[in-house]
Each structure stands twice: as structure tokens, then as C-alpha cells.
Write an enzyme that holds these catalytic residues in place. Structure first.
Site, PDB file in Angstrom:
ATOM      1  N   LEU A   1      10.454 -20.553  -5.008  1.00  0.00           N
ATOM      2  CA  LEU A   1       9.579 -19.618  -4.282  1.00  0.00           C
ATOM      3  C   LEU A   1       8.183 -19.698  -4.891  1.00  0.00           C
ATOM      4  O   LEU A   1       8.026 -19.574  -6.109  1.00  0.00           O
ATOM      5  CB  LEU A   1      10.104 -18.175  -4.417  1.00  0.00           C
TER       6      LEU A   1
ATOM      7  N   ASP B   1       0.833  -1.214   0.000  1.00  0.00           N
ATOM      8  CA  ASP B   1       0.000   0.000   0.000  1.00  0.00           C
ATOM      9  C   ASP B   1       0.865   1.260   0.000  1.00  0.00           C
ATOM     10  O   ASP B   1       1.956   1.273   0.559  1.00  0.00           O
ATOM     11  CB  ASP B   1      -0.922  -0.021   1.241  1.00  0.00           C
TER      12      ASP B   1
ATOM     13  N   HIS C   1       2.031   3.330  -9.117  1.00  0.00           N
ATOM     14  CA  HIS C   1       1.783   1.896  -9.380  1.00  0.00           C
ATOM     15  C   HIS C   1       2.924   1.308 -10.217  1.00  0.00           C
ATOM     16  O   HIS C   1       3.353   0.179  -9.996  1.00  0.00           O
ATOM     17  CB  HIS C   1       0.451   1.707 -10.110  1.00  0.00           C
TER      18      HIS C   1
END
Ligand code: IPE
Ligand code: IPE
Ligand code: MG
Length: 264
Positions: A135, A24, A41
Site C-alpha cells: 500500500l 475532518d 486529534h
């Protein structure tokens, strides 16, 4: 093939296996610099790429990130379109690199209202990376914790129509296999950047016993040192899971056993 080695800085009882992140603060990062929100973004994607590398270096096995929430549809149309386009372009541009790094991608969320080309890119990325195991990178897109629980109930009923007759046999365990992140251990550490201290409808079920870490750092600024700080916070936690004996995460097995024998 790359194989998973548990992280070495935490004792074997309490490894840090799974980190969940609410990324965020992109909009504020951009606004503070006089840029349009979408610029935040864009830079946020670079932060995520760095986080993925740093998690591999820290021997984290699963990373789950919140990229677009079921509530983010309330944003302006231009921001939504930008996010959809950025997401699809990033998947296509990064896929080969992520595959080579040994990353297994999984997209989690409600695909019903997403553009077909985006859903296609997500499926292709999952198929290309399905045999990787260094991962597990779970990207929550058009995801909501409440949606996840309801889709789990629907899936449960679809797979076991008789469950209604037999509902008294339903357990937390038998239900939770229908949640989007079934088969993956629950997050050990939750990180939220951007200063807000709330879950915003992220993994409601899965975070029941996760250690929660909040930082004011805005997502585009989150770097290796900030991840280290979050891990240090985790290492200092005493996870009790409702019990009465404190097991300090960073303590050696001997230290925790001594503590146990002092008590017993
Ligand atoms: C998080 O950053 C990214 C998404 C929700 C897609 P925000 O866009 O919420 O940034 P702030 O909170 O407005 O600064
Ligand atoms: C949460 O951030 C969602 C994502 C990071 C994708 P928001 O910015 O949407 O959450 P609120 O509005 O502050 O609760
Ligand atoms: Mg926000």
C-alpha cells in the site's frame, strides 16, 4: 515480499486503486464530549491506523490523506504545536509496524516551515519503507493544492530552463509530472468526513475526475463499515470521463459490453 493484487469486487476495467481522504471533524468530536480539541486529534490517529488496515484488506493500492493543510497555520499556536508533536511522535512510534505491513510512506507538502526533527522523521520513514509495495500511503502535511501547482511550475522551470522559449509545447501531461503525486494514478474515490462539502485546497489538479463522497461521520468515528459505505457508493457510480457511454463501476464487463453493443 507482499505483492499487490487488484481488488476483486470491482471489474477489471474499473478497479478502485486510489482513495483520497480529508480526515475532518476531530475538533468537533472532542468538543461534543467535553474534551479539548487536541484529544480529537489523538483519537484521529487511531482512526487512520484502522483505515490503513482496512484499505489493505480491500486491496486498495494507494491511500492519500490530508493531515495538515497550508491554511491550518491560522489555528492557535498550542493546537499547531500539538499537531506537529503528535505527527512526529506517531511517525516514530508506527514506523516499524507500518514497514512490516508492507506500506510505502510518502510525505507530501511544503517542508520549509516545518521543524527539522519532523522533516528528519519523515525522510527516515520514506527511506525505511521505499521498497515496500503493498500500500502506498501518502500523507499530505503542510499541503495545499495551490502550493502543489506552483511548486510544480517551479520544478518544471528548474529542470527545463528552455521551456519558456518552447512554451507552446507544454502539455497537461508534461506539466503534471512535476506535481507532488506524479507517478501515482489519480484518486478514484475522494472521501471527506465531518459534514463539510468542500475540497479545502486538497489535491486540486488530481481530483479533476474523482468520485466525491461526503459523510457527516466525524473522523475519530470513521470505521470499517463507513469505508464499506464509501466503497459501495463508488461501486454504484457511472464514470464517464466526459464521454457519452455510461460504464457503471460495479457492472460486469459483459454488462458494459452489452450496453455498448446495444448502442452501436
Ligand atoms: C481535522 O479536524 C484535522 C486537522 C485539520 C488537523 P479539525 O481539527 O478540522 O476538526 P473540526 O473540523 O474542527 O471538527
Ligand atoms: C481540511 O480540514 C484539512 C485537513 C483535514 C487536514 P479543515 O477543517 O482545515 O478545513 P475547513 O477549514 O473546514 O475548510
Ligand atoms: Mg475541520
Amino acid at each position: 515480499m507482499n505483492t499487490i493484487v487488484a481488488n476483486k469486487f470491482i471489474n477489471s476495467n474499473q478497479t478502485l486503486t486510489h482513495i483520497a481522504v480529508v480526515m475532518d471533524g476531530n475538533g468537533r468530536w472532542a468538543e461534543r464530549r467535553g474534551y479539548v480539541r487536541n484529544q480529537g486529534h489523538k483519537i484521529g490517529v487511531s482512526s487512520l491506523k484502522q483505515l490503513v488496515k482496512n484499505c489493505i484488506n480491500e486491496r486498495i493500492q494507494y491511500l492519500t490523506v490530508f493531515a495538515f493543510s497550508s491554511e491550518n497555520w491560522t489555528r492557535t499556536e498550542s493546537e499547531i504545536v500539538f499537531l506537529m508533536t503528535l505527527f512526529e511522535r506517531t511517525i516514530r512510534a508506527e514506523l516499524q509496524g507500518l514497514a512490516k505491513q508492507g506500506i510505502r510512506l510518502k510525505f507530501v507538502g511544503n517542508n520549509d516551515s516545518l521543524p527539522d526533527s519532523l522533516v528528519g522523521a519523515m525522510r527516515e520513514a520514506e527511506q525505511t519503507t521505499e521498497s515496500n509495495n503493498l500500500l502506498g500511503l501518502n500523507i499530505c502535511f503542510n499541503y495545499g493544492g495551490k502550493w502543489d501547482i506552483v511548486q510544480g511550475i517551479k520544478k518544471l522551470l528548474e529542470n527545463n530552463p528552455d521551456v519558456i522559449k518552447d512554451y507552446t509545447k507544454l502539455t497537461e501531461q508534461s506539466f503534471s509530472q512535476y506535481l507532488a503525486l506524479a507517478d501515482i494514478p489519480e484518486p478514484d474515490l475522494f472521501i471527506r468526513t465531518g459534514g463539510e462539502q468542500r475540497l479545502s485546497n486538497f489535491l486540486l489538479w488530481n481530483l479533476a475526475y474523482t468520485e466525491l463522497y461526503f459523510t457527516d461521520i466525524l473522523w475519530p468515528d470513521f470505521d470499517k463499515g463507513d469505508l464499506r459505505e464509501a466503497i459501495d457508493f463508488y461501486v454504484g457510480r457511472k464514470r464517464k470521463f466526459g464521454g457519452t457511454v455510461d460504464f457503471r463501476v460495479g457492472a460486469s464487463e459483459d454488462e458494459n459490453n452489452d450496453q455498448l453493443s446495444n448502442i452501436l
